[in-house]
Design an enzyme around this catalytic site. Structure first.
Site, PDB file in Angstrom:
ATOM      1  N   GLU A 168      -2.363  -8.845   3.265  1.00  0.00           N
ATOM      2  CA  GLU A 168      -2.699  -9.320   4.613  1.00  0.00           C
ATOM      3  C   GLU A 168      -4.194  -9.219   4.905  1.00  0.00           C
ATOM      4  O   GLU A 168      -4.666  -9.798   5.889  1.00  0.00           O
ATOM      5  CB  GLU A 168      -1.883  -8.555   5.659  1.00  0.00           C
ATOM      6  CG  GLU A 168      -2.352  -7.162   5.988  1.00  0.00           C
ATOM      7  CD  GLU A 168      -2.018  -6.105   4.948  1.00  0.00           C
ATOM      8  OE1 GLU A 168      -2.365  -4.929   5.186  1.00  0.00           O
ATOM      9  OE2 GLU A 168      -1.417  -6.442   3.892  1.00  0.00           O
ATOM     10  N   CYS A 211       0.840  -1.199   0.000  1.00  0.00           N
ATOM     11  CA  CYS A 211       0.000   0.000   0.000  1.00  0.00           C
ATOM     12  C   CYS A 211       0.881   1.258   0.000  1.00  0.00           C
ATOM     13  O   CYS A 211       1.625   1.481  -0.948  1.00  0.00           O
ATOM     14  CB  CYS A 211      -0.990  -0.030   1.154  1.00  0.00           C
ATOM     15  SG  CYS A 211      -2.341   1.175   0.942  1.00  0.00           S
ATOM     16  N   HIS A 267      -3.766  -4.762  -0.209  1.00  0.00           N
ATOM     17  CA  HIS A 267      -3.309  -5.312   1.067  1.00  0.00           C
ATOM     18  C   HIS A 267      -3.362  -6.839   1.029  1.00  0.00           C
ATOM     19  O   HIS A 267      -4.433  -7.420   1.246  1.00  0.00           O
ATOM     20  CB  HIS A 267      -4.197  -4.808   2.213  1.00  0.00           C
ATOM     21  CG  HIS A 267      -3.992  -3.372   2.556  1.00  0.00           C
ATOM     22  ND1 HIS A 267      -3.048  -2.961   3.470  1.00  0.00           N
ATOM     23  CD2 HIS A 267      -4.602  -2.251   2.101  1.00  0.00           C
ATOM     24  CE1 HIS A 267      -3.093  -1.639   3.569  1.00  0.00           C
ATOM     25  NE2 HIS A 267      -4.028  -1.187   2.743  1.00  0.00           N
TER      26      HIS A 267
END
EC number: 4.3.2.10
Length: 209
Positions: free
Chosen positions: A182, A79, A180
């Site tokens: 994650e 990001c 993202h």
């Protein structure tokens, strides 16, 4: 060992939890020696580009990240962390970046809602290690208002949001994800496993020297 750089502006906990989930050995740190001893580095980030660069400079992390790049250690920006890898951003009054990737960070120029937030399809532009095991057109999670205006040859995956948004970028040992991983479910976990594989391969190559 993967070093997650803690400079006070990253989505540290979610990245750390994701690495725990895939069983990747890691450390959260801002210490130069620990970063340089690691086998791979993740630079997360949320917030404003100029403030992030200011903090990295204050903590003497700019030179560390450039050294990481120079020695060939795998580096993944996520990001804002991806955006910081580029030469410059037009955010606020403009600011120089790390200069590890060619290009400039610009405001999204779309009629859609900004920030671009939510799930979007990621289309393959070219092969690179972080695509391993992924299906072209997989959905990943974005939260951003700026995009990388960069050469086509470093763009490995794109998403559509009223324009083509580079989602995956790479040059040599430097990788970036505008989305993202994650927060992208099992697809994101596979991406982080792929980065873990790149890190392990680099570590093995160093041990064999």
């Amino acid at each position: 060992m993967i070093a997650i750089i803690d400079y006070g502006m990253g989505n540290i906990r979610s990245v750390e939890q994701a690495l725990k989930y895939i069983g990747a050995e890691h450390i959260v740190t801002s210490d130069k020696e620990e970063i340089l001893r690691s086998d791979g580095v993740i630079l997360p980030g949320v917030g404003a580009f100029p403030k992030a660069m200011e903090v990295l400079e204050e903590r003497d992390l700019v030179c560390v990240l450039k050294e990481v790049c120079d020695i060939g250690k795998p580096l993944l920006g996520i990001c804002l962390g991806m955006q910081l890898l580029f030469e410059r951003s037009e955010e606020l009054k403009g600011c120089s970046g790390l200069g590890l990737l060619p290009g400039e960070i610009r405001k999204l120029k779309v009629s859609y809602k900004i920030p671009h937030m939510g799930w979007n399809e990621l289309r393959k532009e070219r092969e690179f290690p972080l695509w391993n095991g992924l299906v072209d057109g997989s959905f990943v999670y974005y939260v951003h208002s700026y995009y990388a205006d960069c050469p086509d040859e470093i763009v490995c995956g794109v998403s559509d949001y009223g324009m083509q948004v580079p989602g995956f970028v790479a040059k040599g040992n430097v990788f970036g994800a505008q989305f993202h991983p994650e927060k992208s479910g099992e697809i994101g976990m596979q991406i982080l496993k792929n980065f873990q594989g790149v890190v392990e391969a680099w570590k093995s190559s160093r041990l064999s020297i």
